[in-house]
Design an enzyme around this catalytic site. Sequence first.
Site, PDB file in Angstrom:
ATOM      1  N   ASP A   8       0.863  -1.170   0.000  1.00 54.44           N
ATOM      2  CA  ASP A   8       0.000   0.000   0.000  1.00 54.44           C
ATOM      3  C   ASP A   8       0.911   1.236   0.000  1.00 54.44           C
ATOM      4  OD1 ASP A   8      -2.337   1.644   0.484  1.00 54.44           O
ATOM      5  OD2 ASP A   8      -1.648   1.784   2.567  1.00 54.44           O
ATOM      6  N   LEU A   9       0.394   2.397  -0.378  1.00 50.54           N
ATOM      7  CA  LEU A   9       1.198   3.623  -0.381  1.00 50.54           C
ATOM      8  C   LEU A   9       0.783   4.566   0.759  1.00 50.54           C
ATOM      9  CD1 LEU A   9       1.374   4.358  -4.243  1.00 50.54           C
ATOM     10  CD2 LEU A   9       3.122   3.305  -2.800  1.00 50.54           C
ATOM     11  N   ASP A  10      -0.399   5.185   0.619  1.00 45.45           N
ATOM     12  CA  ASP A  10      -0.829   6.204   1.585  1.00 45.45           C
ATOM     13  C   ASP A  10      -0.912   5.638   3.000  1.00 45.45           C
ATOM     14  OD1 ASP A  10      -1.190   8.522  -0.065  1.00 45.45           O
ATOM     15  OD2 ASP A  10      -2.969   7.578  -0.921  1.00 45.45           O
ATOM     16  N   ASP A 178      -1.477  -0.622   5.867  1.00 46.82           N
ATOM     17  CA  ASP A 178      -1.901  -0.117   7.177  1.00 46.82           C
ATOM     18  C   ASP A 178      -3.373  -0.348   7.471  1.00 46.82           C
ATOM     19  OD1 ASP A 178      -2.418   2.113   5.135  1.00 46.82           O
ATOM     20  OD2 ASP A 178      -3.502   2.841   6.896  1.00 46.82           O
TER      21      ASP A 178
HETATM   22 MG   LIG Z   1      -3.104   3.106   3.392  1.00 50.07          MG
END
Ligand SMILES: [Mg+2]
Length: 245
Positions: A8-10, A178
């Site tokens: 994942d990034l954000d 996350d």
């Molecule tokens: Mg995220």
Amino acid sequence: MIAALTFDLDDTLWDTPPVIRRAEEVTHAWLARQWPAVAQRFDVAGLAALRRQVAEEDPARAHDFTLMRFRTYRRAAEAAGYPPEAVARGAFAVFYRERNRVELFPDVLPVLEPLARRLPLAAVSNGNADIHAIGLGHVFRHALSAREVGRPKPDPLIWTEACRRLGVAPRAAVHVGDHPEHDVAGARAAGLRTVWLNRSGGRWPGAERPDAEIPDLTALPEVLARWGLARPAAGPEPSPFPSRG
Ligand SMILES: [Mg+2]
């Protein structure tokens, strides 16, 4: 044996809310200079409310954050009597430049760079961050977004497509993220092993637990070593120019 990783990034590789907040403020300041009647009609919160309204009007494409922002700026321009396309193109360019000015968490490059030399990595995101603008183009072989595949996480489609491009079976891939539902539940549904990145030290909120939980990325190599990393495939050197996939 683990043969590929997806990330994942954000909020996994950087803290996103302050980035978006700053990008929206900078965009608003640009509007106030270039197209003042838009900024007078809509303050930052007003544009955010308009964007939520625009997304609610088209739930089937609400996951396409780029489209939703374009529509928001167009709508605001129309309300202020300006040419919608010119305003939207300019405002989105400002927003997007700021949105990609992120501060990576300090564990990101020290962990991802060595992993990327051993295994192919793919970014899978519901957002519209640009890994190349952010300076992560050299660690990710592929970058997939909800906008591109047509469905947002936790729909398993983005991982199915990521594994296809990475050339691995889902059971040989690990996803790190996350979000308990968007990342852990979604990747599990696609058949990947899951690592929950719990930077804030919260309690696991879901039902079925992730395969592993880590407080930061420095704990990831040990988890992967426990599961067993596939030997790097013999063959040509990977291209120094990562695919924009
Ligand atoms: Mg995220």
